[in-house]
Scaffold this motif. Structure first.
Motif, short mmCIF file in Angstrom:
data_model
loop_
_atom_site.label_atom_id
_atom_site.label_comp_id
_atom_site.label_asym_id
_atom_site.label_seq_id
_atom_site.Cartn_x
_atom_site.Cartn_y
_atom_site.Cartn_z
N GLU A 1 39.80 62.67 20.43
CA GLU A 1 40.94 62.49 21.34
C GLU A 1 40.45 61.96 22.67
N CYS A 2 41.16 60.99 23.19
CA CYS A 2 40.81 60.42 24.48
C CYS A 2 41.47 61.24 25.57
N ALA A 3 40.67 61.89 26.42
CA ALA A 3 41.21 62.72 27.49
C ALA A 3 41.98 61.86 28.47
N PRO A 4 42.98 62.42 29.17
CA PRO A 4 43.80 61.64 30.12
C PRO A 4 42.99 60.84 31.13
N LEU A 5 41.93 61.47 31.73
CA LEU A 5 41.13 60.74 32.72
C LEU A 5 40.38 59.59 32.06
N SER A 6 39.84 59.82 30.86
CA SER A 6 39.13 58.76 30.13
C SER A 6 40.08 57.62 29.78
N GLU A 7 41.28 57.98 29.39
CA GLU A 7 42.26 56.95 29.03
C GLU A 7 42.66 56.12 30.24
N THR A 8 42.77 56.77 31.41
CA THR A 8 43.09 56.03 32.63
C THR A 8 42.00 55.02 32.95
N LEU A 9 40.74 55.43 32.84
CA LEU A 9 39.62 54.52 33.07
C LEU A 9 39.65 53.38 32.06
N LEU A 10 39.90 53.72 30.81
CA LEU A 10 39.91 52.71 29.74
C LEU A 10 41.01 51.67 29.98
N LYS A 11 42.20 52.13 30.34
CA LYS A 11 43.32 51.21 30.59
C LYS A 11 42.99 50.28 31.75
N HIS A 12 42.36 50.85 32.78
CA HIS A 12 42.05 50.02 33.94
C HIS A 12 41.01 48.95 33.61
N LEU A 13 39.92 49.34 32.96
CA LEU A 13 38.83 48.40 32.70
C LEU A 13 39.20 47.36 31.65
N SER A 14 40.06 47.75 30.71
CA SER A 14 40.46 46.81 29.64
C SER A 14 41.74 46.07 29.96
N ASN A 15 42.29 46.38 31.15
CA ASN A 15 43.58 45.80 31.53
C ASN A 15 44.66 46.16 30.51
N GLY A 16 44.53 47.37 29.95
CA GLY A 16 45.52 47.86 28.99
C GLY A 16 45.33 47.39 27.58
N ASN A 17 44.27 46.63 27.32
CA ASN A 17 44.05 46.07 25.98
C ASN A 17 42.87 46.77 25.29
N TYR A 18 43.16 47.80 24.58
CA TYR A 18 42.14 48.47 23.80
C TYR A 18 42.72 48.89 22.46
N LYS A 19 41.83 49.14 21.52
CA LYS A 19 42.25 49.38 20.14
C LYS A 19 41.81 50.77 19.70
N LYS B 1 28.21 63.28 45.65
CA LYS B 1 29.26 62.98 44.68
C LYS B 1 28.92 63.64 43.36
N ASP B 2 29.97 64.03 42.63
CA ASP B 2 29.73 64.49 41.27
C ASP B 2 30.21 63.43 40.29
N SER B 3 30.05 63.68 39.01
CA SER B 3 30.34 62.65 38.00
C SER B 3 31.81 62.24 38.00
N PHE B 4 32.71 63.18 38.31
CA PHE B 4 34.14 62.84 38.34
C PHE B 4 34.46 61.90 39.49
N ASP B 5 33.74 62.05 40.60
CA ASP B 5 33.93 61.13 41.73
C ASP B 5 33.58 59.71 41.32
N ILE B 6 32.55 59.57 40.49
CA ILE B 6 32.15 58.24 40.01
C ILE B 6 33.25 57.64 39.14
N VAL B 7 33.85 58.45 38.28
CA VAL B 7 34.92 57.96 37.41
C VAL B 7 36.11 57.50 38.25
N HIS B 8 36.49 58.31 39.22
CA HIS B 8 37.63 57.94 40.08
C HIS B 8 37.32 56.70 40.90
N GLU B 9 36.08 56.57 41.35
CA GLU B 9 35.71 55.38 42.12
C GLU B 9 35.81 54.13 41.25
N ALA B 10 35.40 54.25 39.97
CA ALA B 10 35.50 53.11 39.07
C ALA B 10 36.96 52.73 38.82
N ILE B 11 37.82 53.74 38.68
CA ILE B 11 39.26 53.48 38.47
C ILE B 11 39.86 52.78 39.69
#
Length: 848
Positions: A162-180, A135-145
């Motif tokens: 700037e929050c990259a699209p993939l980072s933002e997707t992970l952030l939304k998932h882990l925070s349940n959409g609640n981030y500042k 696995k590479d690092s991106f696989d880990i991010v997708h697995e977490a999402i």
């Protein structure tokens, strides 16, 4: 206390220290980048995290895959490194369904063949990972999402990044959409302040600009740990590092330090030159004698720590001539052992141990024998170089050290945290997370900032547009991001009451031309002073450019300022004679005495100063002239010790010696070896016939003199005569073999025959006998040059010895700039003959 998670690429410790200094409670604050946050989420969800392939390993995989894709068949390893970066940039733009998104982007576009090749490379890469369960690092991010649960924490992202699209997707998932989203300034409880009190400086060259910063710090008694120097120009970083080392200015480097200046890279470079130099002797000696190489540890591992220098040199000479390398060379060693003499056999155990060390590879040599002096930077460099080498060696089939050197050429090593008592050097992004009382931003000229990035040749601007993401970093976005970054750094500094100093180099010393300030400087000036200010106001604010020697830390700068002030630089006369108190520290050889009359300066450099001649080992010269001569003399010595030897027996012995030579000194290529052997057999056979034709009985062959003093001069001589023959009447003839292609001696000329004449004198004195003749035998030409030895010759010889003694006392060693003398002289680079010749010519012209 509720946990706070900050998603950022900024340094965690620097950021938390800045927050703590500004009164923010950081006890429950965690800082993660995208990949580490994904790993943290998986661990908290009870999902094991597999080790991921590193960037260098990923590059190696792609480099091998490229060979199967015609579009990339000529791609270099660095192209593979760049491909990985471009591929990563594209993956960060995929919010979900990465494979589908990338296929949509690359299935169409401006350059279809390129995009088809990229798609094929990506497909092969994904297949490779699947087949090898990697696995590479991106696989880990997708697995977490996909699989990690949410985390009950306050999530924060900073507006400075700037929050990259993939980072933002992970952030939304882990925070349940609640981030500042908030700024670094606001998070510390500060409010934005207008830019104010900024100083603008125009330096005369990069070094002058940097030295003016030091002048500001020292003249205003600013504490070092109140200073940040930020720049986007790596050249400034290298210059600052040199000041840190040369003037012992305490600094920390948040950017890391130059990789190329480390001992590990120096050793790797020497290893590369050795491998590219066909594993020859000279580059091997350069490696083992380098200051950065741990020779003491090396010889201890070899078991030869008690060996004298002469023995070590002979061992290394054998290694170089055998061209032992990091490959297995047991066959070479077995062949060497079969033909080795007793001295070489005694050294063979050490040679085999060195061969074992070399066979462990460059990574082992760098790791084991690079001197680090306990410095973190040097240790980190060794670790990084060895890791890259091992990954590269494991995954790249056709190993090439040059690829590794190119890879690390622009990298840094050992990123350091800001430390009390030291100036902190960083780039602009690093300056976001470190706050001190004084911020110096250097290198803000139009050429380097904000820069003019070109399109990525793999991920074109037109390809990036197809992602339909505002964060896609096309060439225009990179420029705007650089501008925003500088303004963010200044806004944070202003809000935290930091004094801001901006500077640029208004003159390019390498290209000898004026440089304009960055347009950002005028924009910042407008933000500080108001929109109504003009460019003339700005130019007046900057004022006059700093004079070149206005500031400086070195003696050269003091001398420069004195020169500009009109002060005279007075040369201190040298009263001591260059050749005063000339003494011989060792006995002379007849050949060195002959050299004295050819060129006294060469004699002085060699026998008075004892400067070793630089003998280069020409890797393409299959048998050097001196080695040819040595082999010939060895054959003639065997014959003269056994005069009954037949010609066939002599030839058999000679052929065995030349064959053994090429087992001990492996040629780079075999072409022409047969011709060399034929030539050697012809010359040695001629020597045999000439000795037979002379008809004299050999008395002493390769006879070595003890140290003999020349009567009433104090000069001492030693040496080895090729052959002494009995004339049959109680007298003797001295024979000297010459295997050169040209006859250089003249019959009965004292200067031409000086070497043989001295041999005659030494032999007479040591043996208490009578020598009547000297002969130079040239077997290539089947010619003999005779030099009679009688009382008149002895008298001339005594006169020449007196001349040497007188010149030693007077210290007179004038070079003879004759082209024949200088053509092969090993001291020409330090002789100064051209200067002295010029002086002689000038004085001659004046006299005329």
């Amino acid at each position: 206390m509720r946990e706070t998670i900050i998603l950022t690429d900024l340094n965690e410790r620097e950021l938390l220290r800045t927050f703590a200094k500004r009164g923010r409670n950081t006890f429950s604050v965690r800082v993660f980048n995208t990949v580490n946050l994904a790993k943290e989420a998986l661990v908290r969800s009870g999902i094991p995290v597999k080790e991921t392939v590193s960037d260098i390993r990923e590059s190696c995989i792609f480099a091998n895959l490229f060979k199967e894709i015609p579009y990339f068949e000529n791609a270099s390893f660095l192209d593979a490194v760049h491909f990985v970066k471009s591929y990563s940039d594209a993956r960060m733009l995929c919010r979900e369904n990465e494979e589908e998104k990338l296929n949509n982007v690359f299935s169409d576009g401006e350059f279809k063949k390129k995009n088809e090749a990229i798609q094929k490379a990506i497909q092969s890469y994904r297949k490779y990972l699947a087949e090898h369960d990697l696995k590479d690092s991106f696989d880990i991010v997708h697995e977490a999402i996909d699989n990690a649960g949410t985390i009950d924490a306050d999530f924060i992202v900073f507006t400075e990044e700037e929050c990259a699209p993939l980072s933002e997707t992970l952030l939304k998932h882990l925070s349940n959409g609640n981030y500042k989203k908030t700024s670094i300034l606001e998070y510390t409880g500060k409010v934005p302040q207008p830019l104010h009190g900024i100083s603008y400086d125009d330096g005369y060259g990069e070094v002058n600009e940097i030295e003016h910063i030091f002048k500001e710090v020292i003249d205003n008694d600013i504490s070092f740990d109140d200073v940040i120097i930020a720049t986007q120009d790596s050249g400034y970083i290298n210059t600052l590092e040199s000041y840190c080392q040369n003037y012992d200015i305490p600094m920390t480097f948040g950017t890391g330090r130059s990789f190329t200046g480390t001992n590990a890279v120096r050793i790797l470079t020497l290893l590369y030159r050795w491998s590219e130099g066909y594993y020859a002797l000279d580059p091997l000696k350069n490696l083992l004698n380098a200051d950065e190489f741990d020779a003491k540890g090396f010889w201890k591992d070899v078991g030869g720590e008690s060996l004298d220098k002469y023995t070590r040199d002979r061992i290394i000479e054998s290694i170089g001539h055998l061209r032992l390398s990091e490959k297995a060379d047991s066959l070479k060693l077995d062949e060497f052992e079969a033909v080795a003499d007793y001295k070489e056999k005694a050294n063979l155990p050490y040679i085999r141990k060195i061969a074992d060390i070399l066979a462990k590879g460059f990574d082992h040599i760098v790791e084991t024998y690079t001197k680090t002096y306990g410095l973190p930077k040097e240790k980190n460099a060794v670790l990084k170089v060895t890791n890259i080498l091992r990954e590269y060696k494991e995954y790249i089939n056709d190993y090439n050290t040059e690829d590794v050197l190119k890879l690390i050429a622009n990298q840094s090593v050992g990123k350091e945290l800001s430390t009390p008592g030291k100036i902190h050097v960083t780039d602009l992004k690093g300056a976001l997370s470190v706050n001190r009382k004084h911020l110096f931003v250097a290198g803000l000229n139009a050429k380097t900032f904000p820069g003019s990035p070109s399109e990525d040749y793999l991920l074109l601007d037109s390809d990036l547009e197809r992602f339909n993401e505002s964060t896609a970093k096309d060439s225009h976005k990179k420029i705007s991001d650089n501008k925003k970054l500088l303004l963010d750094v200044l806004n944070i500094a202003s809000g935290m009451s930091t004094k801001i100093h901006l500077s640029y180099s208004g003159y390019n010393l390498s290209e000898l031309k004026n440089e304009n300030p960055s347009s950002m400087l005028f924009e910042i000036y407008q933000k500080e002073k108001g929109e109504k200010v003009s460019i003339d106001d700005f130019n007046e604010e900057i004022g006059k450019q700093h004079p070149y020697f206005e500031s400086g830390l070195s003696r050269q700068s003091e001398m420069g300022r004195s020169y500009l002030n009109g002060n005279d630089i007075v040369e201190i006369p040298q009263e001591q004679d260059e050749y005063a108190s000339c003494q011989l520290s060792r006995a002379l050889s007849p050949s060195s005495t002959e050299n004295y009359f050819a060129c006294p300066k060469q004699f002085y450099l060699s026998n008075i100063l004892n400067i070793d001649q630089i003998d280069e080992d020409d890797v393409f010269n299959q048998i050097p002239a001196n080695e040819f001569g040595t082999l010939f003399h060895s054959c003639m010595e065997d014959f003269n010790h056994n005069p009954s030897m037949t010609l066939e027996e002599f030839k058999e012995n000679a052929m065995a010696k030349i064959n053994a030579f090429f087992h001990k000194r492996i040629p780079v290529h075999d072409k022409g070896i047969g011709k060399i052997k034929d030539e050697f057999m012809e010359v040695t056979s001629s020597g045999y016939e000439m000795d037979k034709k002379a008809g004299r009985k050999p008395v002493d062959s390769e006879y070595k003199f003890k140290e003999v003093e020349f009567e009433n001069t104090g000069l001492k001589f030693n040496g080895k005569v090729d052959l002494v023959e009995d004339n049959g009447d109680g007298t003797f003839t001295i024979v000297d073999y010459k295997t050169g292609r040209n006859i250089k001696h003249q019959s009965n000329d004292i200067y031409s025959c000086l070497q043989a004449v001295i041999y005659a004198y030494l032999y007479e004195k040591e043996k208490n006998c009578s020598v009547t003749n000297n002969e130079y035998r040239y077997p290539r030409q089947e010619s003999t040059v005779e030099c009679i030895y009688n009382d008149a010759v002895k008298e001339n010889l005594e006169g020449l010895m007196d001349q040497i003694v007188d010149n030693l006392k007077a210290g007179e060693f004038i070079p003879d700039p004759d082209k024949d003398n200088c053509k092969y002289c090993k001291y020409s680079f330090i002789c100064g003959k051209e200067n002295q010749k010029g002086e002689t010519d000038d004085s001659k012209s004046n006299n005329d």
